[in-house]
Design a protein around this motif. Structure first.
Motif, mmCIF file in Angstrom:
data_model
loop_
_atom_site.group_PDB
_atom_site.id
_atom_site.type_symbol
_atom_site.label_atom_id
_atom_site.label_comp_id
_atom_site.label_asym_id
_atom_site.label_seq_id
_atom_site.Cartn_x
_atom_site.Cartn_y
_atom_site.Cartn_z
ATOM 1 N N ARG A 213 0.839 -1.177 0.000
ATOM 2 C CA ARG A 213 0.000 0.000 0.000
ATOM 3 C C ARG A 213 0.881 1.237 0.000
ATOM 4 N NH1 ARG A 213 -4.652 1.555 4.345
ATOM 5 N NH2 ARG A 213 -5.019 3.577 3.467
ATOM 6 N N PHE A 214 0.480 2.209 -0.781
ATOM 7 C CA PHE A 214 1.249 3.432 -0.919
ATOM 8 C C PHE A 214 0.302 4.618 -0.774
ATOM 9 C CE2 PHE A 214 3.519 6.759 -3.137
ATOM 10 C CZ PHE A 214 4.796 6.590 -2.634
ATOM 11 N N THR A 215 0.625 5.553 0.102
ATOM 12 C CA THR A 215 -0.266 6.674 0.380
ATOM 13 C C THR A 215 0.436 7.994 0.113
ATOM 14 O OG1 THR A 215 -1.352 5.384 2.108
ATOM 15 C CG2 THR A 215 -1.699 7.759 2.150
ATOM 16 N N VAL A 216 -0.238 8.889 -0.604
ATOM 17 C CA VAL A 216 0.216 10.264 -0.758
ATOM 18 C C VAL A 216 -0.937 11.173 -0.339
ATOM 19 C CG1 VAL A 216 1.912 9.852 -2.575
ATOM 20 C CG2 VAL A 216 -0.429 10.364 -3.202
ATOM 21 N N GLU A 217 -0.589 12.314 0.205
ATOM 22 C CA GLU A 217 -1.598 13.262 0.662
ATOM 23 C C GLU A 217 -1.312 14.630 0.094
ATOM 24 O OE1 GLU A 217 -1.535 13.198 4.921
ATOM 25 O OE2 GLU A 217 -2.388 11.185 5.027
ATOM 26 N N GLN A 218 -2.391 15.351 -0.172
ATOM 27 C CA GLN A 218 -2.277 16.720 -0.647
ATOM 28 C C GLN A 218 -1.656 17.580 0.451
ATOM 29 O OE1 GLN A 218 -5.612 18.491 -2.802
ATOM 30 N NE2 GLN A 218 -5.637 20.071 -1.221
ATOM 31 N N GLN A 219 -0.721 18.434 0.070
ATOM 32 C CA GLN A 219 -0.076 19.343 1.011
ATOM 33 C C GLN A 219 -0.574 20.759 0.733
ATOM 34 O OE1 GLN A 219 1.973 18.203 3.579
ATOM 35 N NE2 GLN A 219 1.017 16.354 2.761
ATOM 36 N N GLY A 220 -1.123 21.374 1.722
ATOM 37 C CA GLY A 220 -1.656 22.723 1.536
ATOM 38 C C GLY A 220 -2.902 22.692 0.679
ATOM 39 N N VAL A 221 -3.204 23.826 0.122
ATOM 40 C CA VAL A 221 -4.387 23.964 -0.729
ATOM 41 C C VAL A 221 -3.935 23.906 -2.179
ATOM 42 C CG1 VAL A 221 -6.248 25.507 -1.420
ATOM 43 C CG2 VAL A 221 -5.566 25.373 0.987
ATOM 44 N N SER A 222 -4.512 22.986 -2.941
ATOM 45 C CA SER A 222 -4.241 22.967 -4.379
ATOM 46 C C SER A 222 -5.057 24.076 -5.018
ATOM 47 C CB SER A 222 -4.626 21.624 -4.989
ATOM 48 O OG SER A 222 -3.750 20.620 -4.541
ATOM 49 N N VAL B 7 5.743 3.173 -5.557
ATOM 50 C CA VAL B 7 4.483 3.702 -6.081
ATOM 51 C C VAL B 7 4.065 2.946 -7.352
ATOM 52 C CG1 VAL B 7 5.450 5.566 -7.505
ATOM 53 C CG2 VAL B 7 3.196 5.824 -6.496
ATOM 54 N N LEU B 8 5.015 2.411 -8.093
ATOM 55 C CA LEU B 8 4.697 1.640 -9.301
ATOM 56 C C LEU B 8 3.894 0.386 -8.980
ATOM 57 C CD1 LEU B 8 8.133 1.906 -11.114
ATOM 58 C CD2 LEU B 8 6.094 3.295 -11.494
ATOM 59 N N SER B 9 4.087 -0.158 -7.792
ATOM 60 C CA SER B 9 3.377 -1.365 -7.386
ATOM 61 C C SER B 9 1.873 -1.144 -7.310
ATOM 62 C CB SER B 9 3.903 -1.860 -6.040
ATOM 63 O OG SER B 9 5.284 -2.149 -6.150
ATOM 64 N N ALA B 10 1.447 0.099 -7.185
ATOM 65 C CA ALA B 10 0.015 0.398 -7.152
ATOM 66 C C ALA B 10 -0.634 0.191 -8.517
ATOM 67 C CB ALA B 10 -0.212 1.832 -6.675
ATOM 68 N N PHE B 11 0.167 0.140 -9.579
ATOM 69 C CA PHE B 11 -0.366 0.034 -10.928
ATOM 70 C C PHE B 11 -0.204 -1.344 -11.548
ATOM 71 C CE2 PHE B 11 0.875 4.421 -10.141
ATOM 72 C CZ PHE B 11 -0.344 5.057 -10.374
ATOM 73 N N THR B 12 0.437 -2.272 -10.847
ATOM 74 C CA THR B 12 0.599 -3.630 -11.367
ATOM 75 C C THR B 12 0.613 -4.632 -10.218
ATOM 76 O OG1 THR B 12 2.029 -5.137 -12.608
ATOM 77 C CG2 THR B 12 3.121 -3.338 -11.449
ATOM 78 N N ALA B 13 -0.089 -5.709 -10.396
ATOM 79 C CA ALA B 13 -0.151 -6.724 -9.333
ATOM 80 C C ALA B 13 1.065 -7.640 -9.353
ATOM 81 C CB ALA B 13 -1.425 -7.550 -9.495
ATOM 82 N N GLY B 14 1.709 -7.790 -10.496
ATOM 83 C CA GLY B 14 2.768 -8.786 -10.616
ATOM 84 C C GLY B 14 4.172 -8.312 -10.331
ATOM 85 N N VAL B 15 4.391 -7.009 -10.271
ATOM 86 C CA VAL B 15 5.742 -6.480 -10.092
ATOM 87 C C VAL B 15 5.779 -5.593 -8.852
ATOM 88 C CG1 VAL B 15 7.556 -5.046 -11.116
ATOM 89 C CG2 VAL B 15 6.172 -6.520 -12.577
ATOM 90 N N ARG B 16 6.804 -5.780 -8.039
ATOM 91 C CA ARG B 16 7.045 -4.941 -6.866
ATOM 92 C C ARG B 16 8.361 -4.216 -7.087
ATOM 93 N NH1 ARG B 16 2.483 -4.862 -6.242
ATOM 94 N NH2 ARG B 16 1.276 -6.323 -5.048
ATOM 95 N N ALA B 17 8.387 -2.933 -6.772
ATOM 96 C CA ALA B 17 9.587 -2.133 -6.980
ATOM 97 C C ALA B 17 9.868 -1.300 -5.738
ATOM 98 C CB ALA B 17 9.400 -1.220 -8.189
ATOM 99 N N GLU B 18 11.120 -0.887 -5.592
ATOM 100 C CA GLU B 18 11.501 0.005 -4.499
ATOM 101 C C GLU B 18 12.785 0.715 -4.885
ATOM 102 O OE1 GLU B 18 13.866 -2.805 -1.403
ATOM 103 O OE2 GLU B 18 11.726 -3.217 -1.587
ATOM 104 N N GLY B 19 13.046 1.807 -4.210
ATOM 105 C CA GLY B 19 14.261 2.573 -4.450
ATOM 106 C C GLY B 19 13.941 3.978 -4.903
ATOM 107 N N PRO B 20 14.878 4.891 -4.697
ATOM 108 C CA PRO B 20 14.629 6.294 -5.021
ATOM 109 C C PRO B 20 14.553 6.550 -6.525
ATOM 110 C CG PRO B 20 16.888 5.992 -4.265
ATOM 111 C CD PRO B 20 16.195 4.679 -4.101
ATOM 112 N N ALA B 21 13.529 7.287 -6.896
ATOM 113 C CA ALA B 21 13.341 7.687 -8.288
ATOM 114 C C ALA B 21 13.014 9.175 -8.310
ATOM 115 C CB ALA B 21 12.221 6.878 -8.930
ATOM 116 N N ARG B 22 13.314 9.809 -9.418
ATOM 117 C CA ARG B 22 12.947 11.211 -9.557
ATOM 118 C C ARG B 22 12.616 11.490 -11.013
ATOM 119 N NH1 ARG B 22 17.563 15.223 -10.190
ATOM 120 N NH2 ARG B 22 19.198 13.983 -11.126
ATOM 121 N N PHE B 23 11.820 12.535 -11.207
ATOM 122 C CA PHE B 23 11.478 12.926 -12.562
ATOM 123 C C PHE B 23 11.297 14.435 -12.637
ATOM 124 C CE2 PHE B 23 7.445 12.405 -10.494
ATOM 125 C CZ PHE B 23 6.635 13.388 -11.040
ATOM 126 N N ARG B 24 11.551 14.955 -13.800
ATOM 127 C CA ARG B 24 11.299 16.352 -14.138
ATOM 128 C C ARG B 24 10.728 16.291 -15.548
ATOM 129 N NH1 ARG B 24 12.583 15.917 -9.651
ATOM 130 N NH2 ARG B 24 14.285 16.836 -8.508
#
Length: 186
Positions: free
Chosen positions: A1-10, A59-76
């Motif tokens: 399970r992976f949880t993200v929450e809104q910070q402040g007011v969008s 967070v990728l694990s939330a989109f696929t049942a068969g693959v589990r991933a971990e480790g730092p990722a970043r994007f721009r």
């Protein structure tokens, strides 16, 4: 399970057919995502949206049942152009990651990857991992236009990969795979 929450007011302002994301921030464990930009609210409207963040690849694990991933990722990433023909600029990077799959049993460790995006093209700047005791390296590029693969030259080099698939059949494999395409379709 992976949880993200809104910070402040969008804040999303809509005026004269234009949506402007003025502030949108989501945070979770080892994760922070930010989105800003504009999009015209008409068919094939212009868009300029920027998203960037740092996250745990789990967070990728939330989109696929068969693959589990971990480790730092970043994007721009910036999406620009129109809704029908969006273009991308930026990158996605995964450092010292780990991914597992149960069937067949695959364990990738020390995954280091970077994909750069420029317009319709993506370039694999780096892809390396240890897979089931062996090494895996990848490189190449692909172009997408109108939602279809247009051009590609992708290479995958696998050395000393152990596998037991199907159950009871044990192998150690080497492979050099190259996929190319010029025009549309493989």
């Amino acid at each position: 399970r992976f949880t993200v929450e809104q910070q402040g007011v969008s804040a999303i302002a809509i005026h004269d057919g234009l949506a402007r994301v003025e502030q949108a921030v989501l945070e979770g464990a080892e994760t922070k995502l930010r989105i800003l930009g504009t999009a015209e609210l008409k068919e094939n409207g212009a868009l300029t949206l920027r998203a960037d963040g740092d996250l745990d690849a789990a967070v990728l694990s939330a989109f696929t049942a068969g693959v589990r991933a971990e480790g730092p990722a970043r994007f721009r990433m910036t999406a620009f152009g129109t809704a029908r023909a969006p273009q991308l600029a930026g990158f996605v990077e995964w450092a010292d990651g780990r991914a597992t799959m149960a069937n067949p049993n695959l364990v990738a460790e020390r995954v280091n990857a970077r994909v750069n995006f420029t317009g319709e093209r993506l370039d694999i700047a780096r892809f390396e991992a240890e897979l089931n005791g062996g090494t895996l390296r990848g490189s190449g590029f692909a172009s997408v236009a109108a939602g279809a693969l247009k051009d590609a030259d992708l290479k995958l080099d696998a050395k000393g990969i152990y596998a037991e698939y199907p159950r009871g059949v044990k192998t150690v494999s080497n492979a050099d795979l190259r996929i190319t395409e010029s025009g549309y379709g493989l």
